[in-house]
Design a protein around this motif. Sequence first.
Motif, PDB file in Angstrom:
ATOM      1  N   ALA A  29       0.845  -1.192   0.000  1.00  0.00           N
ATOM      2  CA  ALA A  29       0.000   0.000   0.000  1.00  0.00           C
ATOM      3  C   ALA A  29       0.878   1.240   0.000  1.00  0.00           C
TER       4      ALA A  29
ATOM      5  N   LYS B 238      -8.541   5.374  -4.386  1.00  0.00           N
ATOM      6  CA  LYS B 238      -7.931   5.695  -3.092  1.00  0.00           C
ATOM      7  C   LYS B 238      -8.998   6.052  -2.050  1.00  0.00           C
TER       8      LYS B 238
ATOM      9  N   VAL C  44      -5.795   3.430   6.835  1.00  0.00           N
ATOM     10  CA  VAL C  44      -6.846   4.282   6.292  1.00  0.00           C
ATOM     11  C   VAL C  44      -8.002   3.351   5.950  1.00  0.00           C
TER      12      VAL C  44
ATOM     13  N   GLY D 259      -4.950   6.947   0.869  1.00  0.00           N
ATOM     14  CA  GLY D 259      -4.380   5.609   0.906  1.00  0.00           C
ATOM     15  C   GLY D 259      -4.796   4.798  -0.299  1.00  0.00           C
TER      16      GLY D 259
ATOM     17  N   LEU E 102       0.740   5.834   0.737  1.00  0.00           N
ATOM     18  CA  LEU E 102       0.039   7.017   1.217  1.00  0.00           C
ATOM     19  C   LEU E 102       0.466   8.222   0.400  1.00  0.00           C
TER      20      LEU E 102
ATOM     21  N   VAL F 160      -6.410   0.187   3.907  1.00  0.00           N
ATOM     22  CA  VAL F 160      -5.071   0.493   3.407  1.00  0.00           C
ATOM     23  C   VAL F 160      -4.168   0.576   4.634  1.00  0.00           C
TER      24      VAL F 160
END
Length: 298
Positions: free
Chosen positions: A148, A187, A237, A169, A150, A245
Motif C-alpha cells: 500500500a 484511493k 486508512v 491511501g 500514502l 489500506v
Amino acid sequence: MKLSTILETLAAARLPSVTSEQLRQLVGTAEGKAFADDLRWFAAGETKRRDKLAAVVHALAPGVRRTVEQLGFQFDLSAIITAAKMDGCAGIDTIKAANANPGNRARAVAYLQGAGVQLVDRPATAAPGQAVPAEPPYYSFKIFGSSAALCVSEARTRSGNQCTIQIEGAQALGGGGGRRDFDWQNKIIVQLTVQEAYMALALFENLIPSVKFDGHGRAHDKSLHIDFQDSHYFVRVIQRGRAAVALPVRAVDAIQIVALLYKQLLKNEPHLRIEGHCQVAEPTRRVSESGAKWPRPG
C-alpha cells in the motif's frame, strides 16, 4: 464563606486571588464544596491542602478557559480541576503555554483529551473528512509500502477554510518486473480537522501512543488510525465495506508529515513560534496517556 476570608486564606497560602465571578463557577458543585473544606483546613494549619487550593485557583484563571475553548474543547472545569490535583498543576501550565508554538499546542490538546475534556461538537454542515485540497499547485509527497501507499498533502477545511493535511491511501496493484503500481483511482481520502491535526502532531512528538479519527467522509464511514509500534508507526486508512489500506511508516518518513503539520498549523495561527522547538522523528521513547515514559525496546 465570605470573599474576604477566602482572599485572606489564599494570600496566606501565597496563591493568586480570585474574583466573586470566578467563584460563582463553583457554586453548587462538588469542587466548590471541596474548595471550601480545603480553605477551612488550610486556615486550621493543614498546609498540605495548599496543592488542592492551587489546582482550583489556577483552573479558574480566565486565560485557561479561553485557551481551552480556542483549542476546540468544551470548558469542563470539574475535569480540569481533577486533573490539576493529580498532576500538581503541571497540566494547567501546559494549557497556558499552548499559544507559544504548535508543539506546545499539540501537548495541550493531548493533555485535555487525556483529562477527559470533550471536543466541541462539529457542525452538522461540516462533515469531517471531505477532501478540500488547497488551490493547486499544492505540496504533497508519497510514502510507499510493499502492499500500500500514502499520499500526504496540503488541504483546507470546508468549514472555516483552515489549513490542515489530507491523507490518501491506495492499495498496491499486481505488476510484473518488480514495478510497484498503486490503485490511486480508488484511493481512500481522509482530511483531518484542525484539532485532529494537533492530535497527530502530538503523536509524532512522542506525547501519545496512538490516534484514532472516526466519522470522516459524507457517509461518516471513513477513519484513520495511527499507532506507534516499537521503531516505526503503523497507519491504517479505513472505509466501511472496503479493504483497509495499511502500511508501516518509518521515523524518517514521519519527519515529512511533521514538517507539513507545522507548516499548515502555522498558517492558521502565524503568531505561534517554533524556534528552538524541534522534537521530531527519533522515536526513542514513548509517552503513555498517563504521562509515564518508557524506553523503546532494543
